[in-house]
Scaffold this motif. Structure first.
Motif, PDB file in Angstrom:
ATOM      1  N   GLU A   1     -75.422 -26.802  57.600  1.00 49.65           N
ATOM      2  CA  GLU A   1     -74.638 -25.582  57.801  1.00 49.65           C
ATOM      3  C   GLU A   1     -75.319 -24.369  57.181  1.00 49.65           C
ATOM      4  N   GLY A   2     -75.984 -24.572  56.044  1.00 45.47           N
ATOM      5  CA  GLY A   2     -76.680 -23.461  55.402  1.00 45.47           C
ATOM      6  C   GLY A   2     -77.875 -22.984  56.199  1.00 45.47           C
ATOM      7  N   GLY A   3     -78.494 -23.893  56.952  1.00 44.64           N
ATOM      8  CA  GLY A   3     -79.643 -23.511  57.749  1.00 44.64           C
ATOM      9  C   GLY A   3     -79.304 -23.056  59.153  1.00 44.64           C
ATOM     10  N   ARG A   4     -78.093 -23.344  59.586  1.00 45.09           N
ATOM     11  CA  ARG A   4     -77.721 -23.039  60.975  1.00 45.09           C
ATOM     12  C   ARG A   4     -77.844 -21.534  61.252  1.00 45.09           C
ATOM     13  N   GLY A   5     -78.572 -21.213  62.302  1.00 45.01           N
ATOM     14  CA  GLY A   5     -78.767 -19.806  62.652  1.00 45.01           C
ATOM     15  C   GLY A   5     -79.870 -19.135  61.860  1.00 45.01           C
ATOM     16  N   GLN A   6     -80.395 -19.813  60.837  1.00 47.29           N
ATOM     17  CA  GLN A   6     -81.431 -19.242  59.980  1.00 47.29           C
ATOM     18  C   GLN A   6     -82.719 -20.070  60.007  1.00 47.29           C
ATOM     19  N   ALA A   7     -82.610 -21.349  60.355  1.00 46.93           N
ATOM     20  CA  ALA A   7     -83.753 -22.258  60.298  1.00 46.93           C
ATOM     21  C   ALA A   7     -84.279 -22.542  61.705  1.00 46.93           C
ATOM     22  N   THR A   8     -85.533 -22.945  61.784  1.00 46.96           N
ATOM     23  CA  THR A   8     -86.143 -23.304  63.072  1.00 46.96           C
ATOM     24  C   THR A   8     -85.593 -24.645  63.548  1.00 46.96           C
ATOM     25  N   PRO A   9     -85.737 -24.941  64.843  1.00 49.62           N
ATOM     26  CA  PRO A   9     -85.263 -26.238  65.336  1.00 49.62           C
ATOM     27  C   PRO A   9     -85.891 -27.418  64.602  1.00 49.62           C
ATOM     28  N   ARG A  10     -87.179 -27.321  64.248  1.00 52.41           N
ATOM     29  CA  ARG A  10     -87.832 -28.420  63.530  1.00 52.41           C
ATOM     30  C   ARG A  10     -87.173 -28.640  62.167  1.00 52.41           C
ATOM     31  N   ALA A  11     -86.869 -27.545  61.477  1.00 49.89           N
ATOM     32  CA  ALA A  11     -86.197 -27.663  60.187  1.00 49.89           C
ATOM     33  C   ALA A  11     -84.801 -28.250  60.349  1.00 49.89           C
ATOM     34  N   MET A  12     -84.080 -27.807  61.375  1.00 47.49           N
ATOM     35  CA  MET A  12     -82.746 -28.337  61.606  1.00 47.49           C
ATOM     36  C   MET A  12     -82.791 -29.826  61.931  1.00 47.49           C
ATOM     37  N   ALA A  13     -83.858 -30.267  62.619  1.00 44.33           N
ATOM     38  CA  ALA A  13     -84.024 -31.700  62.883  1.00 44.33           C
ATOM     39  C   ALA A  13     -84.170 -32.454  61.564  1.00 44.33           C
ATOM     40  N   LEU A  14     -84.950 -31.888  60.640  1.00 48.22           N
ATOM     41  CA  LEU A  14     -85.116 -32.509  59.324  1.00 48.22           C
ATOM     42  C   LEU A  14     -83.787 -32.607  58.590  1.00 48.22           C
ATOM     43  N   PHE A  15     -83.033 -31.520  58.586  1.00 44.68           N
ATOM     44  CA  PHE A  15     -81.750 -31.516  57.871  1.00 44.68           C
ATOM     45  C   PHE A  15     -80.776 -32.529  58.489  1.00 44.68           C
ATOM     46  N   SER A  16     -80.746 -32.597  59.810  1.00 43.67           N
ATOM     47  CA  SER A  16     -79.850 -33.541  60.485  1.00 43.67           C
ATOM     48  C   SER A  16     -80.263 -34.984  60.226  1.00 43.67           C
ATOM     49  N   CYS A  17     -81.578 -35.222  60.132  1.00 46.24           N
ATOM     50  CA  CYS A  17     -82.060 -36.570  59.804  1.00 46.24           C
ATOM     51  C   CYS A  17     -81.479 -37.050  58.492  1.00 46.24           C
ATOM     52  N   HIS A  18     -81.432 -36.162  57.515  1.00 42.36           N
ATOM     53  CA  HIS A  18     -80.954 -36.595  56.201  1.00 42.36           C
ATOM     54  C   HIS A  18     -79.434 -36.696  56.151  1.00 42.36           C
ATOM     55  N   GLU A  19     -78.755 -35.968  57.020  1.00 39.70           N
ATOM     56  CA  GLU A  19     -77.326 -36.231  57.157  1.00 39.70           C
ATOM     57  C   GLU A  19     -77.128 -37.635  57.723  1.00 39.70           C
ATOM     58  N   ALA A  20     -77.953 -37.999  58.699  1.00 42.65           N
ATOM     59  CA  ALA A  20     -77.876 -39.352  59.273  1.00 42.65           C
ATOM     60  C   ALA A  20     -78.203 -40.406  58.224  1.00 42.65           C
ATOM     61  N   ARG A  21     -79.210 -40.150  57.387  1.00 39.86           N
ATOM     62  CA  ARG A  21     -79.574 -41.108  56.340  1.00 39.86           C
ATOM     63  C   ARG A  21     -78.400 -41.336  55.390  1.00 39.86           C
ATOM     64  N   ALA A  22     -77.769 -40.261  54.959  1.00 43.60           N
ATOM     65  CA  ALA A  22     -76.653 -40.385  54.022  1.00 43.60           C
ATOM     66  C   ALA A  22     -75.464 -41.097  54.664  1.00 43.60           C
ATOM     67  N   LEU A  23     -75.172 -40.766  55.908  1.00 48.17           N
ATOM     68  CA  LEU A  23     -74.053 -41.413  56.602  1.00 48.17           C
ATOM     69  C   LEU A  23     -74.341 -42.890  56.856  1.00 48.17           C
TER      70      LEU A  23
END
Length: 456
Positions: free
Chosen positions: A282-304
């Motif tokens: 959420e902190g990166g949404r609208g501010q980060a590149t798609p590649r960065a958002m992919a990284l952030f989403s990966c770690h949400e998946a890891r934690a879940l």
């Protein structure tokens, strides 16, 4: 006064195949995971075997170390020491209220050595992490103080030197583990980088300078994490998160939150890891590149996945894939260059392993191993160990042992405390399969590799 030898401890060590030196090292590693420094050596272990006493907290670390090598849980009361039932405690920190406070904290951290012991603050307390994240979310950029009279003038050449140094230390970290370059990086940051942050510069130079300094600071945090000094890593991460507030770099801030989620997940704090990962998204949404958002989403998946939330993990992996499909549409900062297809697939194989989906875990782990550049020795070691664990999930014991042997064979990744834990976890998982040649060969290989590390 004559002391009776501690035969109970001697028996446990024999069952675990532990030497005095090896056990001492494992006790120190366990203590680091709990953010505590202990000075345990092979001499300490021999003293215990001879009937000497032990501090209750150290006994807790000793029990945990032995539990990792045995097919059963060992408690402090099982060690042959009377009255040792205290469990370890841990430590942490708070978010700096000003830039000056953050810079002061970073200066203090770079002067801290392991022998100095852990910081006194509580560590990875969820309320404190939530408070830090909220502070970062609602903060406005501090802004740069430009053209300070009488101060040293910083130019783009200085910034280029910091970036070149950061690249060199990053390569060392990927290939040899965080412990290899952390001390030198700490000195470099304190002597060469921190003074520039209070110097004089133009707006363009200042923005680039803080970007480069933040990248070095997060690497300090990461290398401390990789060596197992979790309290120190946590303090670096929070101070680095505060640095991103100077110029309002939300993408780098979200990256730091992702790193914090990674650490919380590693330490078994899945609910905190999920919240930190979602904060990064959420902190990166609208501010980060798609590649960065992919990284952030990966770690949400890891934690879940660690939390065994199958539906949530699948959704987060799908989000990561959708972001990654657009990764080439914009130019990314250099620090994101490692986030390629191999990294994406490697994160997913961890997810499927933790979700106990053996078939998918093997497919993705095999692909990750095939795609990972050997220069990322530690990452390749992780992927091979996940492949071994995934093969074990599918009942392929000998294939799993062979794969794990390949992971240990190179030796470079063993410099990482995190990789050593992957190996120890796998050894526990196969501990019931005695007498199998591939298993015995792997365990012997690990003993020899760790002995070589002890001698270095």
């Amino acid at each position: 006064m004559n002391r009776e030898p501690n035969n109970t401890l001697a028996t446990l060590m024999a069952d675990a195949g532990a030497t005095n030196k090896g056990l001492a090292r494992r006790v120190r590693e366990v203590a680091k995971r709990h953010a505590v420094h202990v000075g345990t050596t092979h001499v300490s272990v021999q003293r215990w075997l001879d009937g000497g006493g032990i501090q209750p907290q150290t006994a807790g670390f000793l029990a945990e170390a032995l539990s990792e090598k045995l097919p059963r849980k060992v408690t402090a009361a099982d060690l042959g020491f009377p009255g040792t039932t205290t469990t370890p405690t841990s430590t942490g920190t708070a978010y700096a209220t000003s830039l000056a406070e953050a810079l002061g904290a970073l200066d203090a951290l770079t002067q801290r050595r392991p022998v100095d012991g852990p910081p006194a603050e509580p560590f990875m307390i969820q309320a404190e992490m939530d408070s830090a994240v909220l502070s970062w979310f609602v903060a406005r950029p501090d802004g740069l103080i430009l053209d300070k009279p009488g101060a040293r003038r910083v130019g783009m050449r200085d910034v280029a030197a910091i970036r070149a140094a950061g690249d060199a230390f990053m390569r060392l970290d990927f290939q040899f583990g965080g412990g290899h370059g952390h001390k030198a990086l700490r000195v470099y940051f304190r002597e060469e980088v921190l003074p520039l942050l209070s110097a004089s510069f133009s707006a363009k130079v200042g923005a680039s300078l803080y970007d480069a300094a933040t990248d070095i600071a997060q690497l300090l945090a990461w290398t401390a994490y990789d060596t197992g000094d979790h309290a120190l890593a946590n303090r670096y991460m929070l101070s680095t998160l505060r640095l991103t507030q100077v110029t309002g770099d939300r993408m780098m801030g979200a990256r730091i939150l992702t790193n914090m989620s990674h650490q919380a997940n590693y330490l078994g704090q899945a609910p905190l890891a999920v919240r930190l990962a979602r904060a990064s998204v959420e902190g990166g949404r609208g501010q980060a590149t798609p590649r960065a958002m992919a990284l952030f989403s990966c770690h949400e998946a890891r934690a879940l996945s660690t939390a065994h939330d199958h539906k949530g993990a699948a959704h987060a992996m799908n989000e990561a894939e959708r972001f990654f499909e657009r990764a080439e549409s914009v130019t990314d900062p250099e620090w994101l260059s490692y986030m390629d297809e191999a990294e994406l697939v490697g994160e997913f194989c961890h997810c499927f392993r933790d979700l106990k989906q053996g078939r998918e875990a093997v497919l993705f782990a095999e692909r990750a191993v095939a795609l990972t550049d050997p220069k990322y020795a530690r990452t390749l070691g992780f992927c091979r160990m996940v492949l071994a664990q995934s093969q074990l999930l599918n009942g392929e014991l000998e294939a799993a042992a062979d794969t794990a042997s390949q992971a240990v064979e190179g030796g470079d990744a063993l410099q990482s405390a995190r990789f050593q834990r992957y190996v120890a976890d796998f050894q526990r998982e196969i501990s019931g399969h005695t007498g199998i040649p591939a298993v015995e060969q792997f365990n012997e290989q690990v003993r020899e590799a760790m002995a070589r590390l002890d001698d270095e």
